[in-house]
Design a protein around this motif. Structure first.
Motif, mmCIF file in Angstrom:
data_model
loop_
_atom_site.group_PDB
_atom_site.id
_atom_site.type_symbol
_atom_site.label_atom_id
_atom_site.label_comp_id
_atom_site.label_asym_id
_atom_site.label_seq_id
_atom_site.Cartn_x
_atom_site.Cartn_y
_atom_site.Cartn_z
ATOM 1 N N ARG A 157 32.932 9.496 30.280
ATOM 2 C CA ARG A 157 31.685 8.743 30.098
ATOM 3 C C ARG A 157 31.631 8.084 28.714
ATOM 4 O O ARG A 157 31.139 6.959 28.581
ATOM 5 C CB ARG A 157 30.518 9.705 30.296
ATOM 6 C CG ARG A 157 29.196 9.042 30.237
ATOM 7 C CD ARG A 157 28.097 9.979 30.678
ATOM 8 N NE ARG A 157 27.917 9.738 32.096
ATOM 9 C CZ ARG A 157 27.551 10.648 32.959
ATOM 10 N NH1 ARG A 157 27.334 11.874 32.593
ATOM 11 N NH2 ARG A 157 27.383 10.338 34.220
ATOM 12 N N ASP A 199 27.013 4.034 34.302
ATOM 13 C CA ASP A 199 27.161 5.331 33.637
ATOM 14 C C ASP A 199 26.879 6.493 34.581
ATOM 15 O O ASP A 199 27.333 7.608 34.341
ATOM 16 C CB ASP A 199 26.235 5.398 32.420
ATOM 17 C CG ASP A 199 26.630 6.495 31.455
ATOM 18 O OD1 ASP A 199 27.834 6.708 31.254
ATOM 19 O OD2 ASP A 199 25.721 7.143 30.900
ATOM 20 N N VAL A 200 26.147 6.245 35.639
ATOM 21 C CA VAL A 200 25.889 7.293 36.621
ATOM 22 C C VAL A 200 26.916 7.237 37.756
ATOM 23 O O VAL A 200 27.485 8.247 38.153
ATOM 24 C CB VAL A 200 24.453 7.191 37.183
ATOM 25 C CG1 VAL A 200 24.254 8.122 38.355
ATOM 26 C CG2 VAL A 200 23.449 7.506 36.086
ATOM 27 N N LYS A 237 24.011 14.706 33.875
ATOM 28 C CA LYS A 237 23.480 14.951 32.530
ATOM 29 C C LYS A 237 24.578 15.147 31.490
ATOM 30 O O LYS A 237 24.341 14.939 30.303
ATOM 31 C CB LYS A 237 22.590 16.194 32.538
ATOM 32 C CG LYS A 237 21.306 16.004 33.321
ATOM 33 C CD LYS A 237 20.382 17.193 33.177
ATOM 34 C CE LYS A 237 20.943 18.399 33.868
ATOM 35 N NZ LYS A 237 20.033 19.536 33.929
ATOM 36 N N PHE A 240 25.390 12.256 28.958
ATOM 37 C CA PHE A 240 24.618 11.043 29.238
ATOM 38 C C PHE A 240 23.982 10.462 27.975
ATOM 39 O O PHE A 240 24.110 9.269 27.691
ATOM 40 C CB PHE A 240 23.555 11.316 30.299
ATOM 41 C CG PHE A 240 22.762 10.106 30.677
ATOM 42 C CD1 PHE A 240 23.305 9.163 31.523
ATOM 43 C CD2 PHE A 240 21.489 9.901 30.179
ATOM 44 C CE1 PHE A 240 22.589 8.037 31.880
ATOM 45 C CE2 PHE A 240 20.764 8.781 30.525
ATOM 46 C CZ PHE A 240 21.317 7.837 31.378
#
Length: 127
Positions: A50, A79-80, A106, A109
């Motif tokens: 990420r 990003d998800v 999470k 993130f």
């Protein structure tokens, strides 16, 4: 006579040495449908994946130059979705290993949002 016993090494240390340490970990992270994942390892891989994605998106958004809400929303969607596809499709790892999809969403993130914003701002300002 008193026997001096060597300290016991944890399971994590032994596994890391057997798989080649950092090199083995990276090889596992870059191999499609690699072996079984431990919770901490999967979380680490998703976190760093990420961060790299955030930096690349930030630089790309600054070079385009993309501004406003559309840029932020596009990054948040990527990003998800992209890390989810990476761990479920590429690595073949179940989200249940890391505590479910929510835990992996999470994982890293907030810091990826900061990396994205920093990369985007700096690149946009320099171009």
């Amino acid at each position: 006579p008193t026997r001096v016993m060597a300290p016991r090494r944890g399971k994590k240390e032994t596994e890391g040495e057997e798989s080649g340490g950092l090199g083995g970990f990276l090889r596992k992270a870059l191999t499609r449908h690699s072996e079984k994942w431990e919770k901490e390892d999967l979380q680490d891989v998703v976190h760093w994946f990420r961060q790299i994605l955030a930096l690349l998106c930030g630089i790309l958004w600054g070079l385009i130059p993309l501004t406003g809400r559309f840029g932020v929303i596009a990054f948040l969607l990527l990003d998800v979705l992209v890390p989810h596809l990476y761990h479920s499709q590429f690595l073949g790892a179940s989200a249940d290993v890391a505590g479910g999809d929510g835990a992996l969403v999470k994982e890293g993130f907030a810091s990826s949002l900061a990396v994205f914003t920093l990369g985007w701002t700096i690149t946009f300002s320099l171009v």
